[in-house]
Design an enzyme around this catalytic site. Structure first.
Site, short mmCIF file in Angstrom:
data_model
loop_
_atom_site.label_atom_id
_atom_site.label_comp_id
_atom_site.label_asym_id
_atom_site.label_seq_id
_atom_site.Cartn_x
_atom_site.Cartn_y
_atom_site.Cartn_z
N GLY A 29 44.67 37.58 29.09
CA GLY A 29 44.61 37.53 27.63
C GLY A 29 45.80 38.21 26.97
N ASP A 81 41.26 44.95 31.88
CA ASP A 81 41.05 43.65 31.24
C ASP A 81 40.62 43.85 29.78
OD1 ASP A 81 40.88 40.94 30.87
OD2 ASP A 81 39.24 40.61 32.28
N LYS A 94 33.07 38.17 27.44
CA LYS A 94 34.41 37.81 27.86
C LYS A 94 34.47 36.30 28.12
CE LYS A 94 36.47 40.20 30.90
NZ LYS A 94 37.68 39.89 30.10
N GLY A 96 36.87 34.23 26.36
CA GLY A 96 37.57 33.50 25.30
C GLY A 96 38.79 32.77 25.84
N GLU A 103 37.61 36.77 36.47
CA GLU A 103 37.54 38.14 35.93
C GLU A 103 36.31 38.87 36.49
OE1 GLU A 103 39.78 37.38 31.66
OE2 GLU A 103 37.61 37.27 31.73
#
Ligand code: 5RP
Length: 218
Positions: A29, A81, A94, A96, A103
């Site tokens: 991200g 993260d 999480k 997105g 992850e």
């Protein structure tokens, strides 16, 4: 201060949790991209990284950081993260960026999860941000119907194939008052690969970038 500057504040502060001569778990991200930039400044002091996405792998390699396959590594001391939402119990939404499955795997082999966010990600109740669910393509409609029964409004994420070849349903209008229970319920649906609720394995440390500097909660 812009939102991106706050993300940068958090990303660079996470460098304090990286120990020399270790393999580091790296998420995905825009906030993590700042962390990767920071990690690049000590690329000769770490062994390398286990990455949670093709995008992060490419950026890490550009900075000369060696990538280890997750199967080669029994455990990691730290995983860094971002999150789309995080509550006071350090439970998160999480995915997105569609990297939720990898992850969750890297987080699972890590002793410490350091979550890096800007202040807009903190919430009292998870669910304002649509909850991503990675699904095997043939199960998409079945899982969507089951998600409606659980009270959500699933929307197929157009033009998105995950690094694992699957699709994403984004579930709107969930007020997630019991994140661990919902994580279990959605994980139990046949065809679901991963739900983007990180409640059973939440964060251990939260670093929030603010105009006054990085705020750390352990
Ligand atoms: C990707 C993620 C990201 O951590 C999450 O979307 C936050 O992203 P950003 O740092 O760009 O706001 O879960 O799958």
């Amino acid at each position: 201060m812009t939102q991106d500057e706050m993300k940068k504040e958090a990303g660079w502060a996470a460098l304090n949790y990286v120990e020399p001569d270790t393999i580091v778990g790296v998420g995905t991200g825009s906030t993590v991209n700042h962390f990767i930039d920071a990690l690049g400044t000590m690329s000769d002091k770490i062994k390398g990284a286990v990455s949670s996405s093709v995008a992060s792998t490419e950026k890490l390699e550009q900075l000369g950081i060696k990538i280890f396959d997750c199967n080669e590594v029994a455990s990691l001391s730290v995983y860094v993260d971002g999150a789309d939402e995080i509550n006071a119990d350090k439970e998160m939404i999480k995915g997105g960026g569609a990297a939720l499955t990898r992850e969750k795997i890297v987080a699972a082999i890590s002793e410490k999860f350091v979550c890096i966010v800007d202040g807009t990600k903190a919430v009292d109740v998870l669910g304002e941000f649509p909850l991503p669910v990675e699904v095997i393509p043939m199960a998409r409609s079945y899982v969507a119907r089951e998600l409606v029964k659980l009270g959500g409004d699933p929307v197929y994420r157009e033009d998105c194939i995950t690094d694992n070849g699957n699709v994403i349903l984004d579930v709107y209008n969930m007020k997630i008052t019991n994140p661990k229970l919902l994580e279990d319920q959605i994980n139990a649906l046949p065809g679901v690969v991963t739900v983007g609720l990180f409640a059973h394995r939440g964060a251990d440390v939260v670093i929030t970038g603010t105009p006054e500097g990085a705020k750390i909660e352990e």
